[in-house]
Scaffold this motif. Structure first.
Motif, short mmCIF file in Angstrom:
data_model
loop_
_atom_site.label_atom_id
_atom_site.label_comp_id
_atom_site.label_asym_id
_atom_site.label_seq_id
_atom_site.Cartn_x
_atom_site.Cartn_y
_atom_site.Cartn_z
N MET A 73 -3.31 -5.12 -2.86
CA MET A 73 -4.08 -4.08 -3.54
C MET A 73 -4.86 -3.27 -2.52
N THR A 113 -7.45 -1.37 -2.87
CA THR A 113 -8.57 -0.97 -3.70
C THR A 113 -9.85 -1.43 -3.06
N GLU A 114 -10.97 -0.91 -3.62
CA GLU A 114 -12.25 -1.18 -3.01
C GLU A 114 -12.73 -2.60 -3.30
N THR A 115 -12.18 -3.23 -4.32
CA THR A 115 -12.66 -4.54 -4.72
C THR A 115 -11.48 -5.48 -4.80
N SER A 116 -11.57 -6.65 -4.23
CA SER A 116 -10.47 -7.60 -4.27
C SER A 116 -10.41 -8.27 -5.63
N GLN A 117 -9.24 -8.77 -5.95
CA GLN A 117 -9.04 -9.40 -7.25
C GLN A 117 -10.00 -10.57 -7.46
N ILE A 142 -13.03 -1.78 -15.89
CA ILE A 142 -12.24 -0.98 -14.95
C ILE A 142 -11.08 -0.31 -15.68
N ASP A 155 -2.81 3.01 -17.39
CA ASP A 155 -2.81 1.80 -16.58
C ASP A 155 -1.52 1.01 -16.80
N THR A 170 -9.17 0.96 -8.76
CA THR A 170 -8.40 -0.22 -9.15
C THR A 170 -7.66 -0.01 -10.46
N ARG A 171 -6.40 -0.39 -10.50
CA ARG A 171 -5.63 -0.43 -11.74
C ARG A 171 -5.38 -1.90 -12.09
N GLY A 177 -2.58 -4.39 -10.43
CA GLY A 177 -3.31 -5.31 -9.57
C GLY A 177 -3.29 -6.74 -10.03
#
Length: 315
Positions: free
Chosen positions: A1, A3-7, A18, A69, A86-87, A91
């Motif tokens: 991913m 994205t700015e934030t990890s899973q 989100i 999404d 994030t999607r 994700g």
């Protein structure tokens, strides 16, 4: 991913937030504000229909976000190289079946809420509501997804601008006047020319949110077959489109002022510095880390412009 934030850092509740993408809600709020401001000016303000119109618009927006999404992930448009926010489906934060179910439940809630507006304003609102829901799905889903064929801009301009503003005005005017259920074509007293003109800034800036999104995602979209206008015609075209739409938005308050002599309709011009700052970024940048903030600022611009325009019309 990418994205700015990890899973691992995202809880289930946060994942649903989100997926709903609350940062897009100005696109639902703005047309209701402007339609209501005009209704106040014309003496047809009806608070309950206005409130229900707002709830319905928000539900359609959220349902469309869930649809985007789910269907973008299903079609492979959201890849590991994605520069946007994030999607949750792509994700792996929420199972695809759950996102799809949430989409249908949200659209169903919009239809249930809209039943009150149908009772108040008749057949035109039933038609508009059902078509809006269908287009929310067709934006990225169905056999001919609009966003994948360069028609997303038209969809946003019409349904999150023209239809939403004039529809908000219409349900209030119809509630005040009383209309027969089977009235198919509302008269000019229910949908005046002023409502159509007032819808253009909302339509234009809402579309510009999509333009910024498409500029940011051009390379990924080209690779995955999502043929947005930016993919089809390039950065230059979309930048010109952004400026043209922005110019349209700021011309309309001037038109109202010239037509009515009401200086308060010029209130949205206060937001010009923000508009210029966003435009400068859009005209010079392509990187996601720069265009993501520009995307958020375009949403804030829409909300501020609509609020000031609504106040200016109302007073």
């Amino acid at each position: 991913m990418s994205t700015e934030t990890s899973q691992a850092d995202i809880s289930r509740r946060e994942a649903w937030v989100i997926a709903a993408r609350p940062q897009t809600l100005p696109a639902a709020l703005a047309p209701v504000l402007v339609g209501t401001g005009l209704a106040v000016r014309d003496g047809v303000f009806a608070p309950l229909p206005a409130l229900v119109a707002l709830v319905g618009a928000a539900l359609i927006q959220i349902g469309t976000n869930f649809a985007n999404d789910y269907y973008d992930a299903a079609k492979g448009a959201d890849t590991a190289d994605r520069e946007g926010f994030t999607r949750v489906t792509a994700g792996g934060l929420i199972e695809p079946a759950e996102v799809k179910r949430a989409m249908w439940l949200t659209f169903l809630a919009a239809i249930v809420v809209g039943a009150y507006l149908v009772a108040v304003a008749g057949l035109p609102i039933m038609i508009v509501g059902l078509v809006s829901v269908a287009m929310g799905v067709a934006y990225t889903g169905g056999p001919y997804p609009l966003a994948y064929h360069g028609l997303g801009d038209v969809f946003v301009f019409l349904f999150f601008g023209v239809v939403a503003v004039t529809g908000t005005y219409y349900v209030q005017a119809a509630a005040e006047a009383g209309v027969a259920f089977f009235t198919l074509v509302p008269g000019p007293e229910l949908v005046p020319l002023a409502a159509l003109v007032a819808s253009l800034p909302v339509a234009a800036i809402s579309t510009n949110i999509l333009v910024v999104n498409n500029l940011r995602d051009r390379e990924e979209d080209a690779e995955t077959g999502k043929n947005t206008l930016t993919v089809r015609f390039g950065y230059g075209f979309s930048r010109a489109q952004f400026v043209l739409l922005l110019g349209t938005a700021y011309t309309v308050p001037v038109v109202f002022w010239l037509a009515t002599g009401d200086l308060t309709t010029l209130l949205p011009l206060v937001t010009l510095p923000l508009a210029v700052a966003v435009a400068r970024t859009v005209l010079t940048e392509t990187a996601g880390e720069v265009l993501n903030p520009a995307l958020e600022r375009t949403g804030k611009l829409l909300a501020a412009f609509a609020a000031l325009f609504a106040v200016g019309l109302a007073i």
